[in-house]
Design a protein around this motif. Sequence first.
Motif, short mmCIF file in Angstrom:
data_model
loop_
_atom_site.label_atom_id
_atom_site.label_comp_id
_atom_site.label_asym_id
_atom_site.label_seq_id
_atom_site.Cartn_x
_atom_site.Cartn_y
_atom_site.Cartn_z
N ASN A 38 0.80 -1.23 0.00
CA ASN A 38 0.00 0.00 0.00
C ASN A 38 0.83 1.27 0.00
N ASN A 39 2.08 1.17 -0.49
CA ASN A 39 2.90 2.35 -0.68
C ASN A 39 3.20 3.10 0.62
N ALA A 40 3.38 2.36 1.70
CA ALA A 40 3.67 2.99 3.00
C ALA A 40 5.06 3.64 2.97
N ALA A 41 5.17 4.70 3.70
CA ALA A 41 6.43 5.45 3.75
C ALA A 41 7.59 4.58 4.21
N SER A 42 7.35 3.66 5.14
CA SER A 42 8.43 2.81 5.67
C SER A 42 9.04 1.96 4.56
N PHE A 43 8.22 1.43 3.67
CA PHE A 43 8.75 0.61 2.58
C PHE A 43 9.38 1.48 1.50
N ARG A 44 8.75 2.58 1.16
CA ARG A 44 9.34 3.50 0.17
C ARG A 44 10.72 3.96 0.62
N ARG A 45 10.85 4.22 1.91
CA ARG A 45 12.13 4.67 2.46
C ARG A 45 13.22 3.60 2.27
N LEU A 46 12.87 2.33 2.48
CA LEU A 46 13.84 1.25 2.25
C LEU A 46 14.30 1.23 0.79
N LEU A 47 13.34 1.35 -0.12
CA LEU A 47 13.69 1.35 -1.54
C LEU A 47 14.62 2.52 -1.88
N GLN A 48 14.35 3.68 -1.31
CA GLN A 48 15.17 4.86 -1.58
C GLN A 48 16.53 4.78 -0.89
N ASP A 49 16.52 4.43 0.39
CA ASP A 49 17.77 4.39 1.16
C ASP A 49 18.79 3.42 0.56
N TYR A 50 18.30 2.29 0.06
CA TYR A 50 19.19 1.28 -0.50
C TYR A 50 19.31 1.37 -2.01
N GLN A 51 18.66 2.33 -2.62
CA GLN A 51 18.70 2.54 -4.07
C GLN A 51 18.47 1.23 -4.81
N VAL A 52 17.36 0.60 -4.47
CA VAL A 52 17.00 -0.70 -5.03
C VAL A 52 16.70 -0.59 -6.51
N GLU A 53 17.26 -1.51 -7.28
CA GLU A 53 17.02 -1.53 -8.72
C GLU A 53 16.21 -2.74 -9.18
N LEU A 54 16.11 -3.76 -8.32
CA LEU A 54 15.41 -4.98 -8.67
C LEU A 54 14.84 -5.60 -7.40
N ILE A 55 13.64 -6.17 -7.50
CA ILE A 55 13.03 -6.85 -6.37
C ILE A 55 12.90 -8.33 -6.72
N ILE A 56 13.37 -9.18 -5.82
CA ILE A 56 13.23 -10.63 -5.94
C ILE A 56 12.14 -11.05 -4.96
N VAL A 57 11.18 -11.81 -5.44
CA VAL A 57 10.09 -12.29 -4.59
C VAL A 57 10.16 -13.81 -4.52
N GLY A 58 10.17 -14.31 -3.29
CA GLY A 58 10.15 -15.75 -3.10
C GLY A 58 8.79 -16.30 -3.47
N LEU A 59 8.80 -17.29 -4.34
CA LEU A 59 7.55 -17.89 -4.81
C LEU A 59 7.39 -19.26 -4.17
N PRO A 60 6.32 -19.45 -3.40
CA PRO A 60 6.13 -20.75 -2.75
C PRO A 60 5.62 -21.78 -3.75
N VAL A 61 6.37 -22.82 -3.90
CA VAL A 61 5.96 -23.94 -4.75
C VAL A 61 6.01 -25.21 -3.91
N SER A 62 5.24 -26.19 -4.30
CA SER A 62 5.23 -27.44 -3.55
C SER A 62 6.51 -28.21 -3.86
N LEU A 63 6.75 -29.26 -3.13
CA LEU A 63 7.98 -30.03 -3.30
C LEU A 63 8.12 -30.60 -4.71
N ASP A 64 6.99 -30.84 -5.39
CA ASP A 64 7.07 -31.35 -6.77
C ASP A 64 7.23 -30.23 -7.79
N GLY A 65 7.32 -28.99 -7.32
CA GLY A 65 7.54 -27.84 -8.20
C GLY A 65 6.28 -27.18 -8.72
#
Length: 136
Positions: A38-65
């Motif tokens: 929801n675009n909270a300031a706390s998260f925006r600040r992390l993106l700015q402070d660390y100058q993030v260029e890419l976001i990796i998201v963990g995708l939950p998959v079952s053991l069989d993929g």
Amino acid sequence: MRILALDFGEKRTGIAVSDPSGTIAHPLDVIKTADVLNNAASFRRLLQDYQVELIIVGLPVSLDGSEQEQATRIRHQAASLEELYGLTVEFTDERLSSKEAKRALRQLGYSERDMRGKTDKIAASIVLQAWLDSRP
């Protein structure tokens, strides 16, 4: 290039960040999932402070993929992130990362109670490090 990893949970999201060279993952924080989405300031600040260029998201998959309902929800959340923050989002397998994080914390002497608030960011760090290690 700084890369941020997210380990989405229903209520909390673990966050890890890479070093500037994109070699080593560091656990960073745990914040409310709603704040990330929801675009909270706390998260925006992390993106700015660390100058993030890419976001990796963990995708939950079952053991069989195969992907389950939770993976569909996370794909939708990631699409929202791309639109909201204008950053590219990539997915990586997060299978067993939370269990691995808990195992590591237990080895360090943490009780279940002490692990609260730490497991999610450690899991995000494990996911990010695996992604970084898989890159040439």
